[in-house]
Design an enzyme around this catalytic site. Structure first.
Site, PDB file in Angstrom:
ATOM      1  N   LYS A 176     -34.129 -24.479 -32.518  1.00  0.00           N
ATOM      2  CA  LYS A 176     -34.171 -23.383 -33.482  1.00  0.00           C
ATOM      3  C   LYS A 176     -33.257 -23.678 -34.679  1.00  0.00           C
ATOM      4  O   LYS A 176     -32.444 -24.620 -34.636  1.00  0.00           O
ATOM      5  CB  LYS A 176     -33.752 -22.094 -32.768  1.00  0.00           C
ATOM      6  CG  LYS A 176     -34.676 -21.715 -31.594  1.00  0.00           C
ATOM      7  CD  LYS A 176     -34.219 -20.408 -30.952  1.00  0.00           C
ATOM      8  CE  LYS A 176     -35.065 -20.055 -29.742  1.00  0.00           C
ATOM      9  NZ  LYS A 176     -34.659 -18.754 -29.140  1.00  0.00           N
TER      10      LYS A 176
ATOM     11  N   TYR B 254     -43.992 -15.465 -31.012  1.00  0.00           N
ATOM     12  CA  TYR B 254     -43.213 -14.434 -30.322  1.00  0.00           C
ATOM     13  C   TYR B 254     -43.990 -13.128 -30.167  1.00  0.00           C
ATOM     14  O   TYR B 254     -43.382 -12.070 -29.953  1.00  0.00           O
ATOM     15  CB  TYR B 254     -41.893 -14.194 -31.063  1.00  0.00           C
ATOM     16  CG  TYR B 254     -40.859 -15.277 -30.799  1.00  0.00           C
ATOM     17  CD1 TYR B 254     -40.443 -15.574 -29.499  1.00  0.00           C
ATOM     18  CD2 TYR B 254     -40.275 -15.991 -31.845  1.00  0.00           C
ATOM     19  CE1 TYR B 254     -39.498 -16.554 -29.252  1.00  0.00           C
ATOM     20  CE2 TYR B 254     -39.317 -16.976 -31.604  1.00  0.00           C
ATOM     21  CZ  TYR B 254     -38.932 -17.249 -30.301  1.00  0.00           C
ATOM     22  OH  TYR B 254     -37.981 -18.211 -30.051  1.00  0.00           O
TER      23      TYR B 254
ATOM     24  N   PHE C  73     -35.529  -6.343 -31.105  1.00  0.00           N
ATOM     25  CA  PHE C  73     -34.995  -7.559 -31.742  1.00  0.00           C
ATOM     26  C   PHE C  73     -36.074  -8.381 -32.438  1.00  0.00           C
ATOM     27  O   PHE C  73     -35.786  -9.428 -33.013  1.00  0.00           O
ATOM     28  CB  PHE C  73     -34.232  -8.414 -30.720  1.00  0.00           C
ATOM     29  CG  PHE C  73     -35.046  -8.857 -29.534  1.00  0.00           C
ATOM     30  CD1 PHE C  73     -35.903  -9.947 -29.617  1.00  0.00           C
ATOM     31  CD2 PHE C  73     -34.939  -8.183 -28.320  1.00  0.00           C
ATOM     32  CE1 PHE C  73     -36.646 -10.357 -28.519  1.00  0.00           C
ATOM     33  CE2 PHE C  73     -35.676  -8.588 -27.215  1.00  0.00           C
ATOM     34  CZ  PHE C  73     -36.542  -9.681 -27.320  1.00  0.00           C
TER      35      PHE C  73
ATOM     36  N   ARG D 200     -36.764 -25.664 -18.497  1.00  0.00           N
ATOM     37  CA  ARG D 200     -36.177 -24.318 -18.486  1.00  0.00           C
ATOM     38  C   ARG D 200     -34.794 -24.337 -17.818  1.00  0.00           C
ATOM     39  O   ARG D 200     -33.863 -23.684 -18.270  1.00  0.00           O
ATOM     40  CB  ARG D 200     -37.084 -23.338 -17.737  1.00  0.00           C
ATOM     41  CG  ARG D 200     -38.371 -23.027 -18.445  1.00  0.00           C
ATOM     42  CD  ARG D 200     -38.199 -22.080 -19.599  1.00  0.00           C
ATOM     43  NE  ARG D 200     -37.780 -20.755 -19.180  1.00  0.00           N
ATOM     44  CZ  ARG D 200     -37.706 -19.711 -20.007  1.00  0.00           C
ATOM     45  NH1 ARG D 200     -37.990 -19.854 -21.301  1.00  0.00           N
ATOM     46  NH2 ARG D 200     -37.319 -18.532 -19.568  1.00  0.00           N
TER      47      ARG D 200
ATOM     48  N   THR E 233     -31.352 -17.063 -20.983  1.00  0.00           N
ATOM     49  CA  THR E 233     -31.597 -16.626 -22.367  1.00  0.00           C
ATOM     50  C   THR E 233     -30.292 -16.306 -23.092  1.00  0.00           C
ATOM     51  O   THR E 233     -30.106 -16.689 -24.248  1.00  0.00           O
ATOM     52  CB  THR E 233     -32.521 -15.382 -22.359  1.00  0.00           C
ATOM     53  OG1 THR E 233     -33.710 -15.712 -21.641  1.00  0.00           O
ATOM     54  CG2 THR E 233     -32.873 -14.945 -23.766  1.00  0.00           C
TER      55      THR E 233
ATOM     56  N   ARG F 197     -27.800 -24.204 -23.324  1.00  0.00           N
ATOM     57  CA  ARG F 197     -27.214 -22.945 -23.818  1.00  0.00           C
ATOM     58  C   ARG F 197     -25.842 -22.705 -23.217  1.00  0.00           C
ATOM     59  O   ARG F 197     -24.942 -22.176 -23.889  1.00  0.00           O
ATOM     60  CB  ARG F 197     -28.160 -21.787 -23.503  1.00  0.00           C
ATOM     61  CG  ARG F 197     -29.430 -21.801 -24.349  1.00  0.00           C
ATOM     62  CD  ARG F 197     -30.456 -20.810 -23.816  1.00  0.00           C
ATOM     63  NE  ARG F 197     -31.633 -20.692 -24.665  1.00  0.00           N
ATOM     64  CZ  ARG F 197     -32.751 -20.068 -24.280  1.00  0.00           C
ATOM     65  NH1 ARG F 197     -32.830 -19.524 -23.070  1.00  0.00           N
ATOM     66  NH2 ARG F 197     -33.788 -20.001 -25.095  1.00  0.00           N
TER      67      ARG F 197
ATOM     68  N   ASN G 201     -29.492 -18.865 -29.624  1.00  0.00           N
ATOM     69  CA  ASN G 201     -29.485 -19.597 -28.345  1.00  0.00           C
ATOM     70  C   ASN G 201     -30.155 -20.975 -28.417  1.00  0.00           C
ATOM     71  O   ASN G 201     -30.584 -21.522 -27.415  1.00  0.00           O
ATOM     72  CB  ASN G 201     -30.009 -18.729 -27.201  1.00  0.00           C
ATOM     73  CG  ASN G 201     -31.461 -18.344 -27.365  1.00  0.00           C
ATOM     74  OD1 ASN G 201     -32.117 -18.798 -28.301  1.00  0.00           O
ATOM     75  ND2 ASN G 201     -31.967 -17.542 -26.459  1.00  0.00           N
TER      76      ASN G 201
ATOM     77  N   HIS H 209     -35.894 -23.163 -27.772  1.00  0.00           N
ATOM     78  CA  HIS H 209     -36.970 -22.476 -27.042  1.00  0.00           C
ATOM     79  C   HIS H 209     -37.624 -23.464 -26.074  1.00  0.00           C
ATOM     80  O   HIS H 209     -37.803 -24.634 -26.408  1.00  0.00           O
ATOM     81  CB  HIS H 209     -38.042 -21.972 -28.017  1.00  0.00           C
ATOM     82  CG  HIS H 209     -39.298 -21.549 -27.306  1.00  0.00           C
ATOM     83  ND1 HIS H 209     -39.446 -20.302 -26.753  1.00  0.00           N
ATOM     84  CD2 HIS H 209     -40.441 -22.233 -27.013  1.00  0.00           C
ATOM     85  CE1 HIS H 209     -40.628 -20.228 -26.157  1.00  0.00           C
ATOM     86  NE2 HIS H 209     -41.257 -21.385 -26.299  1.00  0.00           N
TER      87      HIS H 209
ATOM     88  N   GLU I 132     -48.711 -22.671 -26.197  1.00  0.00           N
ATOM     89  CA  GLU I 132     -47.749 -22.999 -27.243  1.00  0.00           C
ATOM     90  C   GLU I 132     -47.957 -24.412 -27.782  1.00  0.00           C
ATOM     91  O   GLU I 132     -47.852 -24.637 -28.987  1.00  0.00           O
ATOM     92  CB  GLU I 132     -46.318 -22.812 -26.715  1.00  0.00           C
ATOM     93  CG  GLU I 132     -46.010 -21.339 -26.498  1.00  0.00           C
ATOM     94  CD  GLU I 132     -44.690 -21.049 -25.796  1.00  0.00           C
ATOM     95  OE1 GLU I 132     -44.399 -19.856 -25.590  1.00  0.00           O
ATOM     96  OE2 GLU I 132     -43.960 -22.001 -25.450  1.00  0.00           O
TER      97      GLU I 132
HETATM   98  P1  IDP Z   1     -36.257 -17.295 -23.553  1.00  0.00           P
HETATM   99  O1  IDP Z   1     -36.121 -17.905 -24.930  1.00  0.00           O
HETATM  100  O2  IDP Z   1     -35.078 -17.632 -22.676  1.00  0.00           O
HETATM  101  O3  IDP Z   1     -37.597 -17.590 -22.911  1.00  0.00           O
HETATM  102  P2  IDP Z   1     -37.230 -14.569 -24.046  1.00  0.00           P
HETATM  103  O4  IDP Z   1     -36.876 -13.382 -23.198  1.00  0.00           O
HETATM  104  O5  IDP Z   1     -38.636 -15.062 -24.029  1.00  0.00           O
HETATM  105  O6  IDP Z   1     -36.177 -15.710 -23.720  1.00  0.00           O
HETATM  106  O7  IDP Z   1     -36.862 -14.162 -25.538  1.00  0.00           O
HETATM  107  C1  IDP Z   1     -37.266 -14.960 -26.625  1.00  0.00           C
HETATM  108  C2  IDP Z   1     -36.133 -15.078 -27.603  1.00  0.00           C
HETATM  109  O8  IDP Z   1     -35.881 -13.801 -28.172  1.00  0.00           O
HETATM  110  C3  IDP Z   1     -34.799 -15.507 -26.999  1.00  0.00           C
HETATM  111  O9  IDP Z   1     -34.693 -16.900 -26.842  1.00  0.00           O
HETATM  112  C4  IDP Z   1     -33.830 -14.981 -28.045  1.00  0.00           C
HETATM  113  O10 IDP Z   1     -33.789 -15.865 -29.178  1.00  0.00           O
HETATM  114  C5  IDP Z   1     -34.507 -13.694 -28.470  1.00  0.00           C
HETATM  115  N1  IDP Z   1     -33.973 -12.546 -27.750  1.00  0.00           N
HETATM  116  C6  IDP Z   1     -34.304 -12.130 -26.503  1.00  0.00           C
HETATM  117  N2  IDP Z   1     -33.613 -11.044 -26.157  1.00  0.00           N
HETATM  118  C7  IDP Z   1     -32.832 -10.738 -27.227  1.00  0.00           C
HETATM  119  C8  IDP Z   1     -31.884  -9.711 -27.497  1.00  0.00           C
HETATM  120  O11 IDP Z   1     -31.615  -8.822 -26.680  1.00  0.00           O
HETATM  121  N3  IDP Z   1     -31.295  -9.758 -28.730  1.00  0.00           N
HETATM  122  C9  IDP Z   1     -31.555 -10.714 -29.666  1.00  0.00           C
HETATM  123  N4  IDP Z   1     -32.447 -11.702 -29.435  1.00  0.00           N
HETATM  124  C10 IDP Z   1     -33.072 -11.715 -28.239  1.00  0.00           C
END
Ligand code: IDP
Length: 149
Positions: A9, A49, A57, A85, A91, A102, A112, A115, A126
């Protein structure tokens, strides 16, 4: 052979972590089959997304992912989806185990770093959302017999 989609990212790019991150997947023994340095359009970000469209968010996430260049990649190998993963970690980087990307390199859920597709179905979707067939290269690394029996 299983494939997964990974994207470093904009925070990973700004922080100069591209080499470190690619090194981890190379050293593990997975095979890079697609890679591009790109600016993500709002349309691609919203599609990628889409599952989070209703989340509070979502707008910030789309802003963030389109705020600077990303490195989009496809990696290949048996078990690569789940293994990537694990290598990426939880996350929220504060909850991610040390030894994960991470866990070692981040502190904020909104920054973070990387992806990774979470399952076979999303990986397939994807990979085809981000890459055309002709942008992926099938090849056999010469070291493969030293990495897998
Ligand atoms: P992942 O990237 O670990 O698969 P997901 O739940 O699919 O996590 O969420 C996608 C992305 O959305 C996360 O990597 C993060 O960048 C963002 N995200 C998820 N939850 C939050 C939050 O509570 N606040 C801000 N960003 C979030």
């Amino acid at each position: 052979m299983e494939r997964t989609f990974l994207a470093i990212k904009p925070d990973g790019l700004q922080r100069g972590l591209v080499g470190e991150i690619i090194s981890r997947f190379e050293a593990k023994g997975f095979t890079l089959v697609g890679l591009k340095f790109m600016q993500v359009s709002r349309e691609l970000a919203e599609q990628h997304y889409g599952v989070h469209r209703e989340k509070p968010f979502f707008a910030g996430l789309v802003e963030f992912i389109t705020s600077g260049p990303v490195v989009a990649m496809v990696w290949e190998g048996d078990g690569v989806i789940a293994a990537a993963r694990k290598m990426i970690g939880a996350t929220n980087p504060l909850n991610a185990e040390p030894g994960t990307i991470r866990g070692d390199l981040g502190v904020d859920i909104g920054r973070n770093i990387i992806h990774g597709s979470d399952a076979l179905e999303t990986a397939t979707q994807e990979v085809s959302l981000w890459f055309k067939d002709e942008e992926l290269v099938s090849w056999q690394p010469s070291l493969s017999s030293w990495i897998r029996e």
